[in-house]
Each structure stands twice: as structure tokens, then as C-alpha cells.
Design an enzyme around this catalytic site. Structure first.
Site, PDB file in Angstrom:
ATOM      1  N   LYS A 114      48.745  52.620  36.451  1.00 59.19           N
ATOM      2  CA  LYS A 114      48.492  51.810  37.650  1.00 59.19           C
ATOM      3  C   LYS A 114      49.223  52.377  38.865  1.00 59.19           C
ATOM      4  O   LYS A 114      48.699  52.326  39.979  1.00 59.19           O
ATOM      5  CB  LYS A 114      48.900  50.352  37.407  1.00 59.19           C
ATOM      6  N   LYS A 196      38.555  53.757  28.683  1.00 57.51           N
ATOM      7  CA  LYS A 196      38.437  52.332  28.361  1.00 57.51           C
ATOM      8  C   LYS A 196      37.471  51.642  29.320  1.00 57.51           C
ATOM      9  O   LYS A 196      37.453  51.961  30.508  1.00 57.51           O
ATOM     10  CB  LYS A 196      39.848  51.723  28.495  1.00 57.51           C
ATOM     11  N   LYS A 199      37.572  46.514  34.204  1.00 59.22           N
ATOM     12  CA  LYS A 199      37.080  45.705  35.328  1.00 59.22           C
ATOM     13  C   LYS A 199      37.022  46.506  36.619  1.00 59.22           C
ATOM     14  O   LYS A 199      36.213  46.258  37.482  1.00 59.22           O
ATOM     15  CB  LYS A 199      38.079  44.570  35.612  1.00 59.22           C
TER      16      LYS A 199
HETATM   17  P1  TYM Z   1      43.845  42.022  30.843  1.00 61.01           P
HETATM   18  O1  TYM Z   1      43.502  40.933  31.797  1.00 61.01           O
HETATM   19  O2  TYM Z   1      43.870  43.420  31.336  1.00 61.01           O
HETATM   20  O3  TYM Z   1      42.890  41.976  29.620  1.00 61.01           O
HETATM   21  C1  TYM Z   1      42.679  40.775  28.895  1.00 61.01           C
HETATM   22  C2  TYM Z   1      42.469  41.082  27.433  1.00 61.01           C
HETATM   23  O4  TYM Z   1      41.324  41.925  27.258  1.00 61.01           O
HETATM   24  C3  TYM Z   1      41.694  43.063  26.479  1.00 61.01           C
HETATM   25  N1  TYM Z   1      40.893  44.210  26.935  1.00 61.01           N
HETATM   26  C4  TYM Z   1      40.152  44.974  26.126  1.00 61.01           C
HETATM   27  N2  TYM Z   1      39.948  44.929  24.810  1.00 61.01           N
HETATM   28  C5  TYM Z   1      39.115  45.839  24.278  1.00 61.01           C
HETATM   29  N3  TYM Z   1      38.481  46.794  25.006  1.00 61.01           N
HETATM   30  C6  TYM Z   1      38.658  46.881  26.345  1.00 61.01           C
HETATM   31  N4  TYM Z   1      38.023  47.807  27.042  1.00 61.01           N
HETATM   32  C7  TYM Z   1      39.534  45.938  26.967  1.00 61.01           C
HETATM   33  N5  TYM Z   1      39.926  45.718  28.235  1.00 61.01           N
HETATM   34  C8  TYM Z   1      40.765  44.660  28.205  1.00 61.01           C
HETATM   35  C9  TYM Z   1      43.172  43.260  26.745  1.00 61.01           C
HETATM   36  O5  TYM Z   1      43.786  43.993  25.712  1.00 61.01           O
HETATM   37  C10 TYM Z   1      43.658  41.822  26.808  1.00 61.01           C
HETATM   38  O6  TYM Z   1      43.881  41.312  25.517  1.00 61.01           O
HETATM   39  N6  TYM Z   1      48.723  41.856  30.446  1.00 61.01           N
HETATM   40  C11 TYM Z   1      47.519  41.191  29.975  1.00 61.01           C
HETATM   41  C12 TYM Z   1      47.462  39.722  30.342  1.00 61.01           C
HETATM   42  C13 TYM Z   1      48.623  38.942  29.879  1.00 61.01           C
HETATM   43  C14 TYM Z   1      48.886  38.542  28.544  1.00 61.01           C
HETATM   44  C15 TYM Z   1      50.099  37.792  28.593  1.00 61.01           C
HETATM   45  C16 TYM Z   1      48.219  38.734  27.338  1.00 61.01           C
HETATM   46  C17 TYM Z   1      49.625  38.469  30.663  1.00 61.01           C
HETATM   47  N7  TYM Z   1      50.518  37.781  29.870  1.00 61.01           N
HETATM   48  C18 TYM Z   1      50.655  37.252  27.446  1.00 61.01           C
HETATM   49  C19 TYM Z   1      48.784  38.178  26.185  1.00 61.01           C
HETATM   50  C20 TYM Z   1      49.986  37.458  26.243  1.00 61.01           C
HETATM   51  C21 TYM Z   1      46.367  41.887  30.645  1.00 61.01           C
HETATM   52  O7  TYM Z   1      46.494  42.515  31.646  1.00 61.01           O
HETATM   53  O8  TYM Z   1      45.211  41.664  30.096  1.00 61.01           O
END
Ligand code: TYM
Length: 333
Positions: A114, A196, A199
Site C-alpha cells: 500500500k 489478487k 476492489k
Molecule cells: P478487506 O476489506 O481487504 O477484505 C475483506 C475480506 O475479504 C478477503 N479477501 C479475499 N479473499 C479471497 N480472495 C481475494 N481476492 C480477496 N480479497 C479480499 C480478505 O482476506 C478479508 O477476509 N484488514 C481486513 C479487515 C479487518 C479485519 C479485522 C478482518 C479489519 N479488522 C479484524 C478480520 C478481523 C481487510 O482489509 O479486509
């Protein structure tokens, strides 16, 4: 709290969700939710590490709340809440940052990625992001955290911080376990299957959005980048078709062998169409429910209020325990 173990997870409140978010996380939450006491956060504080346009951001966060609900996580049975409504997250995050090393945080690959992508805004929040995530998880004494594999390193640092704290102060935090699905834990871009699905991809054809209509979903799958072979089989040196097999498997429940048999003698064209149709069929009920929910502001507001209160109660219990352990003066109540 019930006797069930605690499951905790959440997503950032930016843009609409992708098929990666759905297969890597949301679908597993729905699958597991009856077994656990569940808490799902709309992680709006994490989203502030990147500049947001306030009105759009607010709309996206509410939309994410409705998407969790539409996917099958009834907010009357699961605690679905906004991270920013529970101040204990920011408070515990500060305390935990005093138990986290600069070296550990600078090794985080997501930070490095990032920081490279947003060179003009490498803010301290981007750096301490995993500490806030550790606070999210540890506040609720979470046993299991279902996420996609891109969050593995963040889960590990949360476990390390918890273990370090417990070593000094006794058993304050439950040490959380990550949960990854067998398929769909890393959905790749349809335009470049070595990357990957994300978004923030600038190529609209790379990413299937949860709210894309049926024709768009099918069109994106038809255009998915594959190799010049035609036979459908799983192999590490065929990332395009293997990614489509992962997606098809995660949606239909078929094993890779079953998929190979189903498409024996057929070409990539038939397979891509079948994947597109299967994904569109899977998402249709969620999209219908989402549209209904977005019209029912009163219901959503009522759920937000009830669950914010619940989350605050649970989080403060841990926060006050932490305050006491580190030697802050107890509140007079
Ligand atoms: P975020 O918002 O980037 O993504 C949310 C969830 O989606 C999963 N994910 C994917 N899984 C498979 N293939 C992909 N291409 C893909 N893109 C995203 C992510 O692994 C995630 O599970 N830091 C976290 C949010 C967060 C969080 C937490 C999660 C904040 N606090 C506490 C669990 C517990 C995040 O940025 O997810």
C-alpha cells in the site's frame, strides 16, 4: 454470552465488495455462523488510511452493513456493528501499539504494497493498521477469525501481540485462530490471474463485484484471461483456468476432479460460461435481498443501534480489564 466459541471478522467499508471478499470471507461467515457466537464489524476506521470522499464513504459503509445482512447474517442473531461506533477499538489499539515493534510492522507485506501504491500518502495509520486489527479481534476474546489468505500475516501479528501481552500480565486475551476456506481463500484477478482480485483494480474486467448484474458477471467471465490450451484441469502453471476452477468449486461445492470430469471434451468457452452462470445464480438471491434492505432504513437503523450497544458492552469488558492489568486507575462506577 453463550457457551459457544466466538467468531469475529470484518471488512473495510470501501467500494462495493468483490467476489474475492465474498468467497474468501463472507460465504464462510455464513457457513460457520450457527456454530459460533458471531461478531462482524464494518471496518470503517481502517478505511481512513486511504482518502475517502465523505458522502460516498458513509453510503458505502451502510451498504456494507446491508450486504452482510443480505448474505444471511441476520443482525438480530449476529452482532453486526460499525467499528467506529465502539471507541474501545481506538483505545485498545493505542495500548497495544506500545506492545508492538516497529520492525514487526515494517515487515508487513500489505503495508509495503500500500505504501508503494499511495506514495503521496504514506500515513502512520497505514503503518499501525495491523495493531488496530489486533485490537478489533482481541477486544471480543475471539477464538476464530475467518479471512482470506491475504490477511494471514495480520492474524499472525495479532496472535504475537496477544501472546506477548499475556506473558506479562496473565491470561488476558484469547489467542485467535485464523480460518481459511479450502477453496476461494485467494481469488485471483480475471485479467491477470497472477494478481489478487482487488476492489481497487483499475481494470473493471479484472474484478467481479457482488452487485454486478447477471449479464455483466457472465461477460466478465467470458473475457477472463486463460492460456492457449483448451482442456479444463487444475495446474499451477495454468493460473487462469485454475482460478476459474477455484471459483467454480467454491460456488458449486464440486471437487477439482468432478469439475475436470464435467468439462471433459468441452472447451474453455463452455467452462467460462458455466462459471459465470454459477456465480450469477449464487449472487442473485443476495442481490434481491440487498435491494429490499436498502429500502428499509428504519430496520437497518434499529439493528445498528442494538448491535452497537452489544458490541460496546463486550469490548469495554476487555478494555477495562486491560486498563487494570497495565496499571491505569480504575473507573469509579
Ligand atoms: P478487506 O476489506 O481487504 O477484505 C475483506 C475480506 O475479504 C478477503 N479477501 C479475499 N479473499 C479471497 N480472495 C481475494 N481476492 C480477496 N480479497 C479480499 C480478505 O482476506 C478479508 O477476509 N484488514 C481486513 C479487515 C479487518 C479485519 C479485522 C478482518 C479489519 N479488522 C479484524 C478480520 C478481523 C481487510 O482489509 O479486509
Amino acid at each position: 454470552m453463550s457457551e459457544k466459541k466466538v467468531l469475529y471478522s470484518g471488512m473495510q467499508a470501501t467500494n462495493t465488495l468483490t467476489l474475492g471478499n465474498y468467497l474468501g470471507a463472507l460465504k464462510n461467515w455464513v457457513k460457520l455462523h450457527e456454530e459460533y457466537e458471531c461478531i462482524f464489524g464494518v471496518m470503517d476506521l481502517h478505511s481512513l488510511t486511504v482518502r475517502q470522499e465523505p458522502a460516498t464513504f458513509r453510503k458505502n459503509a451502510r451498504s456494507l452493513y446491508a450486504l452482510y445482512t443480505a448474505a444471511g447474517l441476520d443482525p438480530k442473531e449476529n452482532c453486526v456493528y460499525f467499528q467506529s461506533h465502539v471507541s474501545a477499538h481506538a483505545q485498545l489499539s493505542w495500548i497495544l501499539s506500545c506492545f508492538t515493534y516497529m520492525g514487526e510492522l515494517s515487515r508487513m507485506t500489505q503495508y509495503k504494497d500500500k505504501a508503494a501504491k499511495h506514495e503521496d500518502n504514506v500515513n502512520a495509520g497505514l503503518f499501525t493498521y495491523p495493531v488496530l486489527m489486533a485490537a478489533d479481534i482481541l477486544l471480543y476474546q475471539s477464538d476464530v477469525v475467518p479471512v482470506g489468505v491475504d490477511q494471514k500475516q495480520h492474524l499472525e501479528i495479532a496472535r504475537d501481540i496477544a501472546g506477548r501481552f499475556n506473558n506479562i500480565y496473565g491470561d488476558v486475551f484469547t489467542i485467535p485462530e485464523a480460518y481459511f476456506g479450502t477453496t476461494g481463500a485467494k481469488v485471483m484477478s480475471l485479467a491477470d490471474p497472477t494478481k489478487k482480485m482487488s476492489k481497487s483494480d483499475e481494470n473493471a474486467n479484472a474484478t467481479v463485484l457482488l452487485l454486478d448484474d447477471r449479464d455483466t458477471i457472465i461477460r466478465k467471465f467470458k473475457r477472463a484471461v486463460t492460456d492457449s490450451d483448451t482442456r479444463v484441469y487444475y495446474s499451477e502453471d495454468k493460473p487462469g483456468v485454475s482460478n476459474l476452477m477455484e471459483i467454480y468449486s467454491a460456488v458449486t461445492g464440486s471437487s477439482f476432479d468432478e469439475i475436470e470430469n464435467e468439462f471433459e471434451g468441452k472447451g474453455y468457452g463452455d467452462f467460462k460460461l458455466a462459471v459465470g452462470e454459477a456465480v450469477a445464480d449464487e449472487l442473485a438471491p443476495l442481490q434481491k435481498r440487498y435491494d429490499e434492505l436498502m429500502k428499509d432504513k428504519t430496520y437497518i437503523d434499529e439493528c445498528i443501534k442494538e448491535n452497537d450497544d452489544k458490541a460496546r458492552y463486550m469490548a469495554n469488558k476487555t478494555l477495562f480489564k486491560v486498563h487494570h492489568k497495565v496499571g491505569l486507575v480504575d473507573l469509579i462506577r
